[in-house]
Design a protein around this motif. Structure first.
Motif: not given
Length: 500
Positions: A254-263, A223-231
Motif C-alpha cells: 500500500y505504500g509508495k516505496i523506492t530506494s529513496d524512501s526513508f533515507p 492511525p494504523r493504515d498501512p500507507d502511513i508507515w513510510p511517512g
C-alpha cells in the motif's frame, strides 16, 4: 541486579539525552522524554506503589492502553521490587478476570479505557491514581538479585488456558547477544517500533534494548493504515525499524516505496512470525536495505537471528546469537539426543541460558514437562544445515500464530462452544497466501437452517481479544477425528463447507 536500573543506566546516558519519543502521522513529534525525566518518573511511580502497601514480589496487573503511562508503571513496578503483569489492551473482561485470579495480583492499575472485570476484589488505581503515582518524590531502585522475579507475562498454553511466564531481573541483561547479533545498535540509533507499548515485543525490542544502549526509542501513536508507515519512518528519522512480517508486506503493498524512501533507515528488524523468503526479497529489491529476522518466544525472547554479522539466507531466521546454546533434539525417543544435520527435530535451548524464564507461574509440573533433561523445548520444530543456519519447520503443538501473538485453538473453541446453536467446533490457522494465515473456525451447527453466524461472531467479539477471534467461519457436517477421538487439525484445512 534490578532490570529497570539496568535498562535506564547501563549506557550511562546523559540526563538530557532523549530516551523516548512518541510520534504521530508523518512522524511528527508529539511527546519527548529525556533519560533524566524518564528515570525520575519511573522512580516516582516506584515510590508511589510502595506507599500503597505492596510488599516485594507482589504482582501488579496492568490494564493500560497505548500511552506512556504503560512503560512508566511497568518499569516503576520493577524499580520498586514489585512484579508487573502486562496485558494486551485488547483483552476482554473475562480474559482479564482469569489473569487477575491466576496471578494473585494485589493491585490493578487501569487507565479507565481498557476492559476490567466488575467488582474487582483487589485494590484498584484508575487514571487519577496513575497521576498520583507520578507525583511522588522519586525513590531509589530496589536492591533485587539477578534471580528475583521481575515481571510476569501471560501467553497461550497448549491447554488453551493462558499461562504465566515468570522472568527474572537478569532477563534484560541476558538480551545483550541481540545488540549486535540482530540490531547492530549503538547509542546514536533511533529505533522505531510499530507495536503498542503493552506488547512484549515492544517492551523488549522497542524499549529495554534501545535504552540499555543509550539509544532513542520511538513509538508511534496514530492511525494504523498501512500507507502511513513510510511517512512515519521517514518523518521520525528512524535508523532502525521493528515490526512483524505482515506489516512489512502491507507497507510494500500500500505504500509508495523506492530506494529513496526513508533515507535515515539503515535496516529493518522483524520477529513474531516467520519471514517468508519472497517477502524478504521484495523488501530488499524495493528498498535496497536489509531486513533482519529473529526467532524467539515469550519464555526467552529472541535467540536465533541474522544481522549485520550474520548474512541473511532468505527463509532462515539465522543462527544462534553469540553465547546462546541452541540445538535440535531428535524427535525419536529411542534415537540419540541430537538430530543430524538437516534432520527436522525439536528446537531446544539449554537450561543454562540466562534469559530463560524462571518457570511457568504456579505450574511446576508444566515447567518440568517443558524440559528434556537440561534442554528447554520451545514447541517449535526446526532443522540446522551444514553451515549452522536454522530453518523453521512449524509448531510441534497446535498453537497458532496470529500476527505475532500465540493463540491456543482450545481457548477460542471454548468461547464459541458456549453458543447454544453450536454442536461442535474446532479452530485452526488456515493459510490464505504465502506467509499469511487466518484463524478459522469449523462449526458443526445444531440446526444449519437456523444457524446465525453473526450471533456466533458477536460472541467471539465480546469474549475474545481481537487477535484471537476467528477471521473466517466454515459450517461443516462433522469434524475429523482420530480413532481416540482427538481432532485432526491438519485435516480441517482441506475440509469443504457443507452444502446445507
Amino acid at each position: 541486579m534490578n532490570l529497570a536500573r539496568y535498562c535506564l543506566t547501563n549506557a550511562e546516558p546523559a540526563p538530557d539525552k532523549t530516551a523516548l519519543e512518541i510520534v504521530g502521522a508523518g512522524g511528527g513529534l508529539e511527546e519527548a522524554w529525556t533519560y533524566g525525566k524518564l528515570t525520575s518518573s519511573v522512580l516516582s511511580v516506584a515510590a508511589g506503589l510502595k506507599n500503597t502497601g505492596l510488599k516485594a514480589g507482589d504482582r501488579v496487573l496492568l490494564r493500560i492502553g497505548h500511552s506512556v503511562d504503560f512503560p512508566l508503571v511497568f518499569f516503576g513496578a520493577i524499580a520498586g521490587g514489585f512484579v508487573p503483569v502486562p496485558t494486551s489492551a485488547q483483552l476482554a473482561a473475562r480474559e482479564t478476570s482469569s489473569i487477575l485470579s491466576d496471578s494473585g495480583a494485589r493491585l490493578l492499575v487501569h487507565d479507565g479505557k481498557t476492559e476490567i472485570p466488575d467488582n474487582v476484589a483487589v485494590l484498584s488505581l484508575g487514571p487519577q491514581g496513575i497521576d498520583f503515582l507520578k507525583q511522588y518524590a522519586p525513590g531509589t531502585f530496589a536492591e533485587t538479585a539477578a534471580d528475583d522475579p521481575a515481571f510476569l507475562i501471560y501467553t497461550s498454553g497448549t491447554s488453551g488456558m493462558p499461562k504465566g511466564v515468570l522472568h527474572a531481573q537478569r532477563a534484560a541483561f541476558a538480551r545483550r547477544p541481540m545488540y549486535q547479533g540482530w540490531y547492530g545498535i549503538s547509542s546514536s540509533d533511533r529505533l522505531l517500533h510499530a507495536g503498542a507499548f503493552n506488547w512484549t515485543y515492544t517492551l523488549g525490542a522497542g524499549l529495554m534494548d534501545p535504552w540499555a544502549n543509550g539509544a532513542t526509542s520511538i513509538v508511534y501513536d496514530g492511525p494504523r493504515d498501512p500507507d502511513i508507515w513510510p511517512g512515519v519512518i521517514e518523518g521520525s528519522d528512524a535508523s532502525l525499524f521493528a515490526a512483524v512480517p505482515s506489516l512489512y508486506r502491507r507497507i510494500l503493498k500500500y505504500g509508495k516505496i523506492t530506494s529513496d524512501s526513508f533515507p535515515s533507515l539503515r535496516h529493518g528488524l522483524t520477529a513474531g512470525e516467520a519471514l517468508p523468503a519472497r517477502l524478504y526479497n521484495d523488501w530488499k529489491v524495493s528498498t535496497g536495505r536489509e531486513l533482519y529476522e529473529a526467532l524467539g518466544m515469550s519464555e526467552i525472547s529472541t535467540y536465533l537471528s541474522n544481522g549485520p554479522t550474520v548474512p541473511v539466507r532468505p527463509g532462515s531466521p539465522g543462527k544462534p546469537q553469540e553465547g546462546r546454546k541452541v540445538s535440535i533434539l531428535s524427535e525419536t525417543s529411542n534415537a540419540s539426543l541430537f538430530a543430524e544435520a538437516n534432520e527436522p527435530g525439536l528446537l531446544a535451548i539449554h537450561s543454562s541460558e540466562p534469559g530463560l524464564m524462571l518457570g511457568y507461574w504456579n505450574a511446576p509440573e508444566e515447567t518440568e514437562a517443558a524440559f528434556r533433561g537440561e534442554w528447554f523445548l520451545t514447541g517449535d520444530r526446526a532443522r540446522r544445515d551444514e553451515d549452522g543456519y536454522f530453518w523453521y519447520e512449524g509448531r510441534a503443538d497446535d498453537l497458532m500464530n496470529a500476527f505475532g501473538y500465540r493463540v491456543a485453538p482450545e481457548e477460542v473453541e471454548r468461547v464459541l462452544a458456549t453458543d447454544p446453536q453450536v454442536s461442535e467446533v474446532a479452530v485452526t490457522a488456515v493459510s490464505v497466501r504465502d506467509g499469511v494465515s487466518l484463524i478459522t473456525a469449523f462449526v458443526v451447527p445444531r440446526d444449519a437452517d437456523t444457524f446465525d453466524l453473526e450471533r456466533l461472531a458477536s460472541r467471539a467479539t465480546k469474549d475474545l481479544a481481537d487477535y484471537k477471534q476467528p477471521k473466517s467461519y466454515r459450517l461443516v457436517e462433522q469434524l475429523p477425528r482420530t480413532a481416540s477421538g482427538k481432532i485432526r487439525r491438519q485435516a480441517l484445512i482441506s475440509m469443504k463447507p457443507s452444502s446445507s
